[in-house]
Scaffold this active site. Structure first.
Site, mmCIF file in Angstrom:
data_model
loop_
_atom_site.group_PDB
_atom_site.id
_atom_site.type_symbol
_atom_site.label_atom_id
_atom_site.label_comp_id
_atom_site.label_asym_id
_atom_site.label_seq_id
_atom_site.Cartn_x
_atom_site.Cartn_y
_atom_site.Cartn_z
ATOM 1 N N GLU A 124 0.834 -1.206 0.000
ATOM 2 C CA GLU A 124 0.000 0.000 0.000
ATOM 3 C C GLU A 124 0.871 1.260 0.000
ATOM 4 O O GLU A 124 1.229 1.780 1.057
ATOM 5 C CB GLU A 124 -0.922 0.020 1.227
ATOM 6 N N LYS A 173 -2.504 -1.976 -3.203
ATOM 7 C CA LYS A 173 -3.526 -1.115 -2.604
ATOM 8 C C LYS A 173 -3.093 0.338 -2.794
ATOM 9 O O LYS A 173 -2.416 0.917 -1.947
ATOM 10 C CB LYS A 173 -3.722 -1.431 -1.118
ATOM 11 N N GLY A 218 -9.498 9.326 2.492
ATOM 12 C CA GLY A 218 -10.000 10.669 2.770
ATOM 13 C C GLY A 218 -11.183 11.083 1.926
ATOM 14 O O GLY A 218 -11.769 12.146 2.155
ATOM 15 N N ARG A 232 -12.968 3.336 6.680
ATOM 16 C CA ARG A 232 -13.988 4.308 7.067
ATOM 17 C C ARG A 232 -15.170 4.321 6.097
ATOM 18 O O ARG A 232 -16.328 4.505 6.501
ATOM 19 C CB ARG A 232 -13.347 5.698 7.142
#
Length: 342
Positions: free
Chosen positions: A182, A224, A268, A300
């Protein structure tokens, strides 16, 4: 390769399972500091009991395995038991979800370039991998953090982080765990999408050169990455169609076709923005062709809504699980280029 005992077939099978059609990865690998902030947002103290209750809610949601192929766990989580007496890993396996583990220990200022970062955690990693495999993990993740400003990212920063990512990946495969590399180029800043493209291409090109040099088996690994996006503070933000086009061009330039899948991070973006962008990328890839499965690894973006529905109350568990499944279903549709947004 990394020794005669490396089981390439098993690694490739697991990598393909993680990017199965219509499915993606739930990132539930929040550090203690991050989970504390998440729980504080709904008025809860970050006690172990609250952390267990939240994770149990996620991993026992009925039907989660229809949309989620794997879950990235934190060190604490892979060792925890739910109120049922089963381990968290056992609950994931009950839904045919592959357990994974985050192994980097976070970002630290890069010596000689303190405004940039390097992720640490390589010391003792071989032994940690052996333990995690015994606890049930079958894939792993290491995150590198790359920032954009007038002088960053530097070639030095790219070299150091690419080396660490490749070292992690080689050790992961040696232990029988599929590595997810990532390299996240942050959205922070006022840069335009062209600047993000430039940085992201440089990051990915350097990474794959290092992975090759360290003999990482690409068919048993996943990438990722960030999407190629305008900075959060940019005067104008690029459209989802432009994000899709630039992201795919970047991947074609930098990522070998041997890699079975790309699992984008949300990084984000808001829930809707991340879902629409993923949908547009898959629609464009379907029209133009792409050698990789294009999936997701969202934290998230999948957890925010159910967390607020739950609010730490036992009576809200079913409603929160329903909210989780709704987000997972929408993201699964986007992963297939079939998302119908408002």
């Amino acid at each position: 390769m990394n020794g005669p005992h490396l089981d390439r077939d098993a690694l490739a099978r697991t990598a393909r399972k993680l990017v199965a059609k219509g499915k993606g990865i739930l990132a539930a690998d929040e550090s203690q500091g991050t989970i504390q902030k998440r729980l504080a947002g709904i008025g809860l103290e970050s006690t172990e009991a609250h952390r267990v209750a939240w994770r149990e809610l996620l991993f026992t949601a009925p039907g989660l395995g229809e949309f989620i192929s794997g879950v990235i766990l934190f060190d604490e989580t892979i060792r925890q038991r739910a109120s049922t007496g089963k381990t968290m890993v056992e609950h994931l396996l009950d839904q045919d979800i592959v357990p994974g583990i985050k192994v980097d220990r976070g970002k630290f200022p890069l010596a000689g370039s303190p405004k940039e970062f390097v992720s640490e955690g390589l010391d003792g990693l071989r032994a940690r991998f052996e333990e995690y495999h015994g606890l049930g993990a079958r894939f792993s993740k290491w995150r590198a953090v790359i920032r954009i400003d007038e002088a960053a990212p530097s070639a030095y920063c790219l070299d150091v982080n690419a080396h660490a990512l490749a070292r992690f990946a080689a050790l992961s495969q040696e232990a029988g765990l599929v590595p997810i590399v990532e390299p996240e180029v942050l959205m922070d800043g006022a840069h335009d999408i062209a600047r993000c493209f430039e940085a992201t291409e440089a990051v990915q090109r350097r990474l794959y050169r290092e992975l090759y040099e360290q003999r990482v088996f690409l068919e048993g690994s996943l990438l990722k990455p960030n999407l190629v996006l305008s900075g959060k503070e940019a005067a104008s933000r690029a459209s989802s169609e432009e994000v899709a086009r630039q992201t795919l061009v970047c991947l074609r330039r930098a990522v070998p076709a041997a890699v079975p899948g790309v699992v984008f991070l949300s990084g984000g973006q808001g829930d809707e923005e991340a879902t629409v962008n993923l949908d547009r990328i898959n629609r464009l890839a379907e029209a133009e062709g792409a050698p990789w499965e294009l999936s997701f690894s969202y934290g998230r973006g999948l957890q925010a809504t159910p967390l607020h529905v739950w609010a730490g109350k036992v009576e809200n568990k079913s409603s929160a699980q329903a909210a989780l499944l709704e987000r997972a279903r929408a993201t699964s549709a986007a992963r297939s280029g079939r998302y119908a947004h408002a």
